[in-house]
Motif scaffolding. Sequence first.
Motif, short mmCIF file in Angstrom:
data_model
loop_
_atom_site.label_atom_id
_atom_site.label_comp_id
_atom_site.label_asym_id
_atom_site.label_seq_id
_atom_site.Cartn_x
_atom_site.Cartn_y
_atom_site.Cartn_z
N ALA A 109 -61.42 -109.57 -12.82
CA ALA A 109 -62.07 -108.31 -13.67
C ALA A 109 -62.19 -108.58 -15.12
N VAL A 110 -61.13 -109.27 -15.48
CA VAL A 110 -61.01 -109.78 -17.02
C VAL A 110 -62.05 -110.72 -17.13
N VAL A 111 -62.46 -111.60 -16.65
CA VAL A 111 -63.25 -112.71 -16.65
C VAL A 111 -64.42 -111.94 -16.71
N ALA A 159 -61.24 -109.93 -25.41
CA ALA A 159 -61.08 -109.13 -24.15
C ALA A 159 -59.45 -109.35 -24.03
N PHE A 160 -58.54 -110.42 -24.54
CA PHE A 160 -57.14 -110.40 -24.40
C PHE A 160 -56.76 -109.21 -25.43
N GLY A 161 -57.28 -109.37 -26.72
CA GLY A 161 -56.78 -108.26 -27.73
C GLY A 161 -57.15 -106.95 -27.16
N ALA A 162 -58.38 -106.78 -26.64
CA ALA A 162 -58.54 -105.60 -26.06
C ALA A 162 -57.57 -104.77 -25.05
N ALA A 163 -57.19 -105.88 -24.05
CA ALA A 163 -56.26 -105.67 -23.05
C ALA A 163 -55.13 -105.13 -23.69
N LEU A 164 -54.70 -105.67 -24.46
CA LEU A 164 -53.16 -105.60 -25.34
C LEU A 164 -53.43 -104.09 -25.92
N THR A 165 -54.37 -103.62 -26.33
CA THR A 165 -54.56 -102.26 -26.99
C THR A 165 -55.08 -101.26 -26.25
N VAL A 166 -55.30 -101.43 -24.93
CA VAL A 166 -56.16 -100.47 -24.38
C VAL A 166 -55.72 -99.08 -24.24
N GLY A 167 -54.27 -98.72 -24.26
CA GLY A 167 -53.66 -97.48 -24.16
C GLY A 167 -53.79 -96.75 -25.34
N LEU A 168 -53.87 -97.38 -26.51
CA LEU A 168 -53.92 -96.81 -27.66
C LEU A 168 -55.01 -96.17 -28.43
N VAL A 216 -60.81 -119.30 -22.06
CA VAL A 216 -61.22 -119.23 -20.65
C VAL A 216 -60.16 -119.51 -19.48
N ALA A 217 -59.60 -120.55 -19.56
CA ALA A 217 -58.54 -121.23 -18.72
C ALA A 217 -57.50 -120.08 -18.67
N LEU A 218 -56.61 -120.03 -19.84
CA LEU A 218 -55.37 -119.06 -20.01
C LEU A 218 -55.38 -117.59 -20.19
#
Lengths: 207, 218
Positions: B90-92, B143-152, B202-204
């Motif tokens: 889903a993240v990709v 997307a990684f940054g957005a995932a970290l801050t999603v609940g805020l 993209v891999a990690l």
Amino acid sequence: MELVVRDLTVARGGVPVLAGLGFTLGAGEVVVLRGPNGSGKTTLLRTLAGLQPPLAGEVSLPPETIAYGAHADGLKAQLSVAENLAFWASVYGTGEIEAALGDMNLSGLRDRPAANLSAGQKRRLGLARLLVTGRPIWLLDEPTVSLDTASVALFAARVRAHVAGGGAALIATHIDLGLEARVLDVTPYKADPDAGANPGAFDEAFL
Amino acid sequence: MIALLLRDLRLSVRAGGGFGLGLAFFLIVSVLVPFGVGPEAEILARIAPGILWVGALLACLLSLDRIFQLDFEDGSLDLLATAPVPMEGAVVMKALAHWLVTGLPLTLAAPLFGGLMSMAAPGHWWMFVTLLLGTPALSMIGAFGAALTVGLKRGGLLLSLLVLPLYVPTLIFGAEAATRGMAGLDATTPLLMVAGITAGSVALLPFAAAAALRINLR
């Protein structure tokens, strides 16, 4: 296909809310969860759905059997009723939405953007999502909020049909759905908030 | 997973979607810089790759918080987490949708907007190539940054602060490759670095982003 819960302790925000909970939900059964606000019904359902880990105890269920219906319907306001439903149908690999639209009395609304639906219509669409998942165990959190009497009856009929077809449902609700259901009151399982209080609870998320 | 990609693309082109936002911002930067710097074509041509890269990066940053926040607010992220779609997948797909809506249009537009800054002929080609290699990394890191801050609530500020340092290597090597290419020098090393950053993220990062989402959904 059976959901078995043994000696389960669930926590919300690191504070245990229910402890020592055990029950089974077999095919063809409906269990209604009861309890006052804040008693942990939603937390229990989220734990069973796999959204959060239990603090203790075990949940055993066959994989890929759960369909979770949350407080929020997860609708996209810019998409039409049919597009919203078709998305979930293809996520679950079923692809068929006409029956579900008909069953939840949404056929006349299929091309309307979800933004223009009333609260009750949105809820009906949210519940129609369950029908397109093809999953046998429904975990429902207050499914009848904002539904009128006729829609509640319509929904109860869908649950009855689902259960008759070998499905099962665990429903947290405050109203009487008119279903032949076992009632599970969670009040006696209320956890002592200090018992499992774990100062390291914040860290566990990062381990 | 394809359904998720198609849904996100459809949402982005409907009313209130993010499509065009990044592009409009990019156009504004490209139009305003020559006014600010002055009309000397030589100076403009020299700073064009750097300005275009910074503009593209900021345009990317503009729509990052939408990647997961909207799904989180309307409850569909919870439902996606219980659906038979791996969170990593889903993240990709979300990052890919963000790239198709933001990074790809920027890549296609950069050669044109370069003309506004008197960029000479081989420069268009170099802007296209470097952005094509670099923008997927911008979307994936975002997307990684957005995932970290999603609940805020209003996590946009924290998101920018988290993501900007991670963007710096892509910017340095991307702009360097474009500058060297334009000057007729060998640009292989910075190009390979940009490609490596993209391939690595993209891999990690899907795994890191999926783990962050799972924690934020608890």
